[in-house]
Enzyme design. Sequence first.
Site, PDB file in Angstrom:
ATOM      1  N   TYR A   1       1.157  -1.241  -0.067  1.00 45.11           N
ATOM      2  CA  TYR A   1      -0.122  -0.260   0.000  1.00 45.11           C
ATOM      3  C   TYR A   1       0.512   1.151   0.157  1.00 45.11           C
ATOM      4  CZ  TYR A   1       0.307   0.637   5.608  1.00 45.11           C
ATOM      5  OH  TYR A   1       1.561   0.644   6.181  1.00 45.11           O
ATOM      6  N   CYS A   2       0.476   2.249  -0.769  1.00 41.98           N
ATOM      7  CA  CYS A   2       1.186   3.538  -0.582  1.00 41.98           C
ATOM      8  C   CYS A   2      -0.115   4.665  -0.008  1.00 41.98           C
ATOM      9  CB  CYS A   2       1.168   4.343  -2.171  1.00 41.98           C
ATOM     10  SG  CYS A   2      -0.066   4.069  -3.159  1.00 41.98           S
ATOM     11  N   TRP A   3       0.052   5.614  -0.099  1.00 42.47           N
ATOM     12  CA  TRP A   3      -1.014   6.949   0.135  1.00 42.47           C
ATOM     13  C   TRP A   3      -2.707   6.808   0.003  1.00 42.47           C
ATOM     14  CZ3 TRP A   3      -1.457   9.892   4.759  1.00 42.47           C
ATOM     15  CH2 TRP A   3      -2.482  10.822   4.005  1.00 42.47           C
TER      16      TRP A   3
ATOM     17  N   TYR B   1      -3.009   4.054   2.174  1.00 40.57           N
ATOM     18  CA  TYR B   1      -3.166   3.567   3.428  1.00 40.57           C
ATOM     19  C   TYR B   1      -4.689   4.620   4.188  1.00 40.57           C
ATOM     20  CZ  TYR B   1      -2.499   6.868   8.016  1.00 40.57           C
ATOM     21  OH  TYR B   1      -2.962   7.404   9.401  1.00 40.57           O
TER      22      TYR B   1
END
Length: 351
Positions: free
Chosen positions: A94-96, A123
């Site tokens: 996952y990223c932002w 996130y």
Amino acid sequence: MSQTFASIADFLAAPFDTIIDVRAPAEFAHDHVPGAINLPVLDDAERARVGTIYVQQSPFLARKIGGALVARNAAAHIEGPLADYEGNWQPLVYCWRGGQRSNAFATILRQIGWRVEVVEGGYKSWRRLVVKTLYDDPLPHRFVLIDGNTGTAKTDLIARVKAQGGQVLDLEGLANHRGSIFGGLGTQPAQKAFESALAVELSKLDPAKPTLVEAESSRIGQVSVPSSVWAVMCAAPRIEVTAPLSSRAGYLAQAYADIVHDAHLLEKLLTKLVPFQGYERVDAWKDLARTGNFVDLAGGLMAQHYDPRYTRSRAKHTPVVSATIDLCDMDVAARDEAAGEVIKVMASLSG
């Protein structure tokens, strides 16, 4: 593929070997999914650089430069932290927002042959689950608070209750703070990181069973107890533990050995009490500290500072005490016996 999750428990139960947070280190440090590892595809400086180019020059140039940086960083991760993983390894990335950073990294991992998936919404989707758990939905758990004056080994009793099979929630442990001027245990988590850890712990508890929680204020050091947790705490029955001042003083001098053996830190912390107790009394406490008379120091702090504050707080909030347990001399045997009594009272209150 992208994965969506309906709850914290659903997220943590997903059958992945490793959760990878590809955001920059500063983003990861602020908060992340507990248990995730940080393999940034852009470090803090690179992320700032690409963002500036995107705004000030062009999105295309930012994506081109960012793509080259992501490829270099991905290669370093594959040759480094990921070098020993076999072909059956299944990571969740996952990223932002579940966008370019996580998908770019996942694409590279898939080309190697790993069965990788991306968190839909990144996130931010995790954060929404945390907020839903701690702020939006009523908490389904039933708390029993363990209460008592300073030095009655409440934190120690929580650990002993857990060791004897009771269900507990250690808020001070999650906050990395013992809840007073002398309570620092090192760097505290950011508020969001505290909330993530708390939401995970709550997801592990059985709402059908009572949960022992230490009676706290709504702030523990620099972090705040979320509203749904605080509401359940305020309505919870209490078990009060008592012990003579002399026994509490001896116990406290041992429990705070990390502070009493740091003369500079202890003097600095005592100085913080001047606005409440005045220079004369604090100077007397400092003299006790300088001569190594830590038991008398602990006794003075409790008798003249902490016990009166506790009494005023009880008078203001008038909590209902459902049971009282006397720790007597507070030795290990007495604390073990008290933990057993706490479990019995918890069972009777839940019934």
